[in-house]
Motif scaffolding. Structure first.
Motif, PDB file in Angstrom:
ATOM      1  N   SER A  34       0.830  -1.209   0.000  1.00 40.56           N
ATOM      2  CA  SER A  34       0.000   0.000   0.000  1.00 40.56           C
ATOM      3  C   SER A  34       0.862   1.256   0.000  1.00 40.56           C
ATOM      4  N   LYS A  35       1.969   1.214   0.719  1.00 42.39           N
ATOM      5  CA  LYS A  35       2.880   2.369   0.719  1.00 42.39           C
ATOM      6  C   LYS A  35       3.501   2.557  -0.649  1.00 42.39           C
ATOM      7  N   ALA A  36       3.865   1.450  -1.295  1.00 45.84           N
ATOM      8  CA  ALA A  36       4.444   1.526  -2.639  1.00 45.84           C
ATOM      9  C   ALA A  36       3.426   2.067  -3.635  1.00 45.84           C
ATOM     10  N   ALA A  37       2.164   1.698  -3.490  1.00 46.94           N
ATOM     11  CA  ALA A  37       1.131   2.200  -4.403  1.00 46.94           C
ATOM     12  C   ALA A  37       0.967   3.707  -4.255  1.00 46.94           C
ATOM     13  N   VAL A  38       0.981   4.217  -3.031  1.00 45.69           N
ATOM     14  CA  VAL A  38       0.864   5.658  -2.810  1.00 45.69           C
ATOM     15  C   VAL A  38       2.084   6.367  -3.399  1.00 45.69           C
ATOM     16  N   VAL A  39       3.255   5.799  -3.205  1.00 47.41           N
ATOM     17  CA  VAL A  39       4.482   6.401  -3.748  1.00 47.41           C
ATOM     18  C   VAL A  39       4.428   6.432  -5.272  1.00 47.41           C
ATOM     19  N   VAL A  40       3.972   5.361  -5.886  1.00 45.39           N
ATOM     20  CA  VAL A  40       3.879   5.327  -7.351  1.00 45.39           C
ATOM     21  C   VAL A  40       2.908   6.397  -7.844  1.00 45.39           C
ATOM     22  N   VAL A  41       1.782   6.552  -7.176  1.00 45.97           N
ATOM     23  CA  VAL A  41       0.806   7.566  -7.575  1.00 45.97           C
ATOM     24  C   VAL A  41       1.421   8.958  -7.495  1.00 45.97           C
ATOM     25  N   MET A  42       2.232   9.211  -6.476  1.00 44.88           N
ATOM     26  CA  MET A  42       2.814  10.542  -6.307  1.00 44.88           C
ATOM     27  C   MET A  42       3.981  10.811  -7.249  1.00 44.88           C
ATOM     28  N   THR A  97      12.199  11.785  -5.502  1.00 42.17           N
ATOM     29  CA  THR A  97      12.742  11.281  -4.235  1.00 42.17           C
ATOM     30  C   THR A  97      12.060  11.934  -3.047  1.00 42.17           C
ATOM     31  N   THR A  98      11.861  13.233  -3.098  1.00 36.52           N
ATOM     32  CA  THR A  98      11.203  13.895  -1.973  1.00 36.52           C
ATOM     33  C   THR A  98       9.707  13.573  -1.955  1.00 36.52           C
ATOM     34  N   LEU A  99       9.085  13.487  -3.126  1.00 38.04           N
ATOM     35  CA  LEU A  99       7.674  13.119  -3.167  1.00 38.04           C
ATOM     36  C   LEU A  99       7.450  11.695  -2.665  1.00 38.04           C
ATOM     37  N   ALA A 100       8.372  10.801  -2.960  1.00 39.49           N
ATOM     38  CA  ALA A 100       8.247   9.419  -2.503  1.00 39.49           C
ATOM     39  C   ALA A 100       8.276   9.343  -0.984  1.00 39.49           C
ATOM     40  N   LEU A 101       9.145  10.108  -0.378  1.00 44.04           N
ATOM     41  CA  LEU A 101       9.217  10.119   1.078  1.00 44.04           C
ATOM     42  C   LEU A 101       7.920  10.660   1.676  1.00 44.04           C
ATOM     43  N   ILE A 102       7.412  11.740   1.106  1.00 43.52           N
ATOM     44  CA  ILE A 102       6.149  12.308   1.587  1.00 43.52           C
ATOM     45  C   ILE A 102       5.013  11.302   1.394  1.00 43.52           C
ATOM     46  N   GLY A 103       4.978  10.649   0.239  1.00 46.74           N
ATOM     47  CA  GLY A 103       3.933   9.654  -0.022  1.00 46.74           C
ATOM     48  C   GLY A 103       3.987   8.488   0.945  1.00 46.74           C
ATOM     49  N   ALA A 104       5.188   8.019   1.252  1.00 41.12           N
ATOM     50  CA  ALA A 104       5.318   6.909   2.193  1.00 41.12           C
ATOM     51  C   ALA A 104       4.848   7.321   3.587  1.00 41.12           C
ATOM     52  N   ILE A 105       5.178   8.531   3.999  1.00 39.89           N
ATOM     53  CA  ILE A 105       4.744   8.999   5.321  1.00 39.89           C
ATOM     54  C   ILE A 105       3.228   9.154   5.364  1.00 39.89           C
ATOM     55  N   VAL A 106       2.638   9.689   4.300  1.00 37.23           N
ATOM     56  CA  VAL A 106       1.177   9.825   4.255  1.00 37.23           C
ATOM     57  C   VAL A 106       0.519   8.446   4.283  1.00 37.23           C
ATOM     58  N   ALA A 107       1.056   7.493   3.538  1.00 35.15           N
ATOM     59  CA  ALA A 107       0.500   6.144   3.530  1.00 35.15           C
ATOM     60  C   ALA A 107       0.613   5.498   4.911  1.00 35.15           C
ATOM     61  N   GLU A 108       1.722   5.707   5.593  1.00 31.66           N
ATOM     62  CA  GLU A 108       1.874   5.169   6.947  1.00 31.66           C
ATOM     63  C   GLU A 108       0.946   5.872   7.927  1.00 31.66           C
ATOM     64  N   PHE A 109       0.700   7.137   7.691  1.00 32.58           N
ATOM     65  CA  PHE A 109      -0.202   7.907   8.547  1.00 32.58           C
ATOM     66  C   PHE A 109      -1.593   7.274   8.539  1.00 32.58           C
ATOM     67  N   PHE A 110      -2.034   6.801   7.353  1.00 32.78           N
ATOM     68  CA  PHE A 110      -3.370   6.227   7.241  1.00 32.78           C
ATOM     69  C   PHE A 110      -3.398   4.717   7.395  1.00 32.78           C
ATOM     70  N   GLY A 111      -2.300   4.049   7.128  1.00 36.44           N
ATOM     71  CA  GLY A 111      -2.413   2.609   7.037  1.00 36.44           C
ATOM     72  C   GLY A 111      -1.333   1.804   7.689  1.00 36.44           C
ATOM     73  N   SER A 112      -0.729   2.309   8.731  1.00 39.40           N
ATOM     74  CA  SER A 112       0.282   1.508   9.408  1.00 39.40           C
ATOM     75  C   SER A 112      -0.147   1.337  10.857  1.00 39.40           C
TER      76      SER A 112
END
Length: 169
Positions: A34-42, A97-112
């Motif tokens: 799920s984190k990878a999917a959010v990162v790919v979208v961003m 690279t910076t968007l991926a980090l933000i996306g991973a944090i947002v994904a963890e915020f909702f789904g970890s």
């Protein structure tokens, strides 16, 4: 790419990540997918736009020269257009690279449920531990800067021939 994938990428980039993250977590579960999917979208759209622009960066005289040498489509792509696109691709990757980090944090915020920077930020905010929140923000900023720097070093190694990398120092 420009006619087929760019409109799709534009649509995906217009989707609010804060709304997509919970949906992607429900689809892919709480694991890394799920984190990878959010990162790919961003990351997808900035890299796509830069790559398309880079592939169009060659001028008519360069393409005519390749035709003069009897180079077909694939040879022109590999020998002219891809090398010319590399600085653009790396610009997209550095943004990514910076968007991926933000996306991973947002994904963890909702789904970890138990780990990750997003989880730690959300639980620290709930506990009013703002010192931990700021510490996570600083760590994320340092990690983002490190990823950006690493990508800039890779760019410098790959595009050593480009005028932007041959500056006098």
């Amino acid at each position: 790419l420009q006619r087929g994938l760019l409109p799709v990428g534009n649509f995906v980039a217009a989707l609010p990540v804060i709304g997509m993250a919970p949906i992607l977590v429900m689809w892919f579960g709480f694991d890394w997918q799920s984190k990878a999917a959010v990162v790919v979208v961003m990351v997808f759209f900035p890299v796509l736009v830069n790559t398309v622009q880079g592939l169009q960066d060659t001028d008519a005289m360069q393409r005519d020269l390749m035709r003069t040498y009897a180079a077909g489509y694939w040879r022109t792509l590999l020998k002219l257009r891809l090398p010319a696109a590399m600085p653009f691709v790396f610009n997209g990757l550095k943004i990514g690279t910076t968007l991926a980090l933000i996306g991973a944090i947002v994904a963890e915020f909702f789904g970890s449920p138990i780990k990750g920077m997003g989880f730690r930020i959300s639980t620290s905010v709930g506990q009013l531990a703002l010192d931990l929140v700021w510490a996570e923000i600083v760590v994320a900023a340092i990690a983002g800067s490190a990823f950006y720097g690493a990508m800039a070093l890779v760019e410098k190694t790959v595009t050593f021939w480009h005028p932007s990398q041959r500056g006098t120092r």
